[in-house]
Design an enzyme around this catalytic site. Structure first.
Site, short mmCIF file in Angstrom:
data_model
loop_
_atom_site.label_atom_id
_atom_site.label_comp_id
_atom_site.label_asym_id
_atom_site.label_seq_id
_atom_site.Cartn_x
_atom_site.Cartn_y
_atom_site.Cartn_z
CG ASP A 1 -1.70 -44.15 9.02
OD1 ASP A 1 -1.72 -43.74 10.09
OD2 ASP A 1 -1.90 -43.22 7.84
CE1 TYR B 1 -5.33 -39.95 4.33
CE2 TYR B 1 -4.70 -42.11 5.25
CZ TYR B 1 -4.50 -40.90 5.06
OH TYR B 1 -3.49 -40.32 5.60
CE LYS C 1 -3.38 -40.48 10.23
NZ LYS C 1 -3.67 -41.47 8.73
CG HIS D 1 -6.08 -36.12 9.17
ND1 HIS D 1 -6.86 -36.86 8.14
CD2 HIS D 1 -4.90 -36.05 8.67
CE1 HIS D 1 -5.88 -37.63 7.23
NE2 HIS D 1 -4.62 -37.10 7.49
#
Ligand code: A2P
Length: 332
Positions: free
Chosen positions: A53, A58, A83, A114
């Site tokens: 994930d 990120y 996302k 997201h």
């Protein structure tokens, strides 16, 4: 060998392993690559993880893709979620193509919006009809994601979904959606069982994935006396109890760990009795243990979550963590 854990079937027919690896660990090294993450993921694959994930926010899609390629395992063994970030919400096609290029793994298994809101370059949030002068509504953005999924990038993304949608925003999205989201990824754990949202998603055929299932950096869940008591009874750790409860109630989980022992624990689930399931689900009835714990998206000086208030998000539980409080009226 992939771990022997349940798989959930999405409304697309795709199978998703119930325990994924949350990819938000490590820092980039001097060559710009986050080797800590690549090493952690290679270790996770040996431990049996196949579901990853990540998210554009990120900043590690390159490393996630690199780990998948380096594993030497067939691409089809993996389930990779990423996302679309709020600052790219005005241009979903560009956001998708960037994720696909950075991951470089032929296709994306699940692509999520997201947050329901986007952020323009001045940091102003938009998403509702009344904010349309700032950027597309989340309904318009979903329509573009549908077009990517069904037409323009068919086969490059196997399922589309949402994240952080609530009983307020989800029905608005569904009014215009042609494709029912495969997944809604939300914060969920024993201090936030989010029962109303879970029921709504179930009724609509939307699978729920829980993020921060162990409370992220906060230790309240891991030191909770009820959970410690249950863990002692089954001779497992509190982490295993919290994750087993989550999977047993039908949600997948994406706990993060860089530690081999905890990676193994987190993918070794147990069967909890009905009484213990209920005892865990009831923990949040104690007002002191009803709270969100994932503080990452919070703007602390200004009580907003990536620019939106709890009310805009439709979140009826706020943050009640130690001396830090952002509470909806019902919790004040
Ligand atoms: P570590 O990588 O050192 O294991 P989240 O709820 O967002 O997935 O965050 C999990 C956090 O808890 C991480 O900081 C992780 O750190 C730690 N952690 C992961 N699994 C366990 C476990 N089984 N028991 C205790 N801590 C855990």
């Amino acid at each position: 060998m992939a771990a022997d854990i349940p798989q959930f079937t999405l409304n697309t027919g795709a199978k998703m392993p119930s325990v994924g690896m949350g990819c938000w660990q490590g820092e980039a090294g001097s060559d710009g690559l986050n080797h800590e993450l690549i090493d952690a993921l290679l270790l996770a694959f040996k431990t049996g993880y196949r579901h990853l994930d990540t998210a554009t926010m990120y900043r590690n899609e390159v490393e996630v893709g690199e780990a998948v390629r380096r594993s030497g395992l067939p691409r089809s063994e993996f389930f990779v979620t990423t996302k679309m970030p709020p600052p790219a919400a005005h241009d979903p096609v560009a956001a998708f193509e960037k994720s696909l290029k950075d991951l470089n793994i032929e296709y994306i298994d699940l692509w999520l919006m997201h947050w329901p809101h986007g952020l323009n370059k001045d940091g102003e949030p938009y998403g509702y009809e009344e904010e349309k002068h700032l950027g597309p509504t989340f309904n318009e953005r979903w329509a573009q994601m549908e077009d990517i999924f069904l037409n323009t990038h068919k086969g490059k993304v196997k399922a589309i979904g949402i994240s952080n949608f609530s009983p307020k925003t989800l029905p608005i999205l569904l009014k215009t959606a042609k494709v029912v989201p495969a997944v809604n990824q939300i914060e969920a754990h024993p201090y936030l069982p989010d029962l109303k949202l879970l029921d709504l998603c179930k009724e609509k055929g939307i699978h729920v994935t829980a993020y921060s299932p162990l409370g992220q950096r906060n230790t309240s869940i891991l030191s909770d006396e009820d959970l410690i008591d249950i863990a002692a009874k089954y001779k497992v750790t509190v982490g295993q109890v919290a994750l087993s409860w989550a999977v047993q109630r039908g949600t997948s989980v994406a706990p993060k760990s860089t530690n081999e022992g905890r990676m193994k624990q987190n993918i070794t689930l147990i069967k909890l009795s009905d009484d213990d399931m209920k005892r865990i689900t009831d923990i949040h009835k104690d007002a002191a243990r009803s709270t969100r714990l994932c503080l990452d998206a919070l703007q602390k000086g200004n009580p907003r979550i990536m620019g939106w208030t709890l009310e805009q998000l439709g979140w009826d539980v706020g943050f009640n963590v130690g001396d830090f409080k952002i509470l909806p009226k019902s919790q004040q």
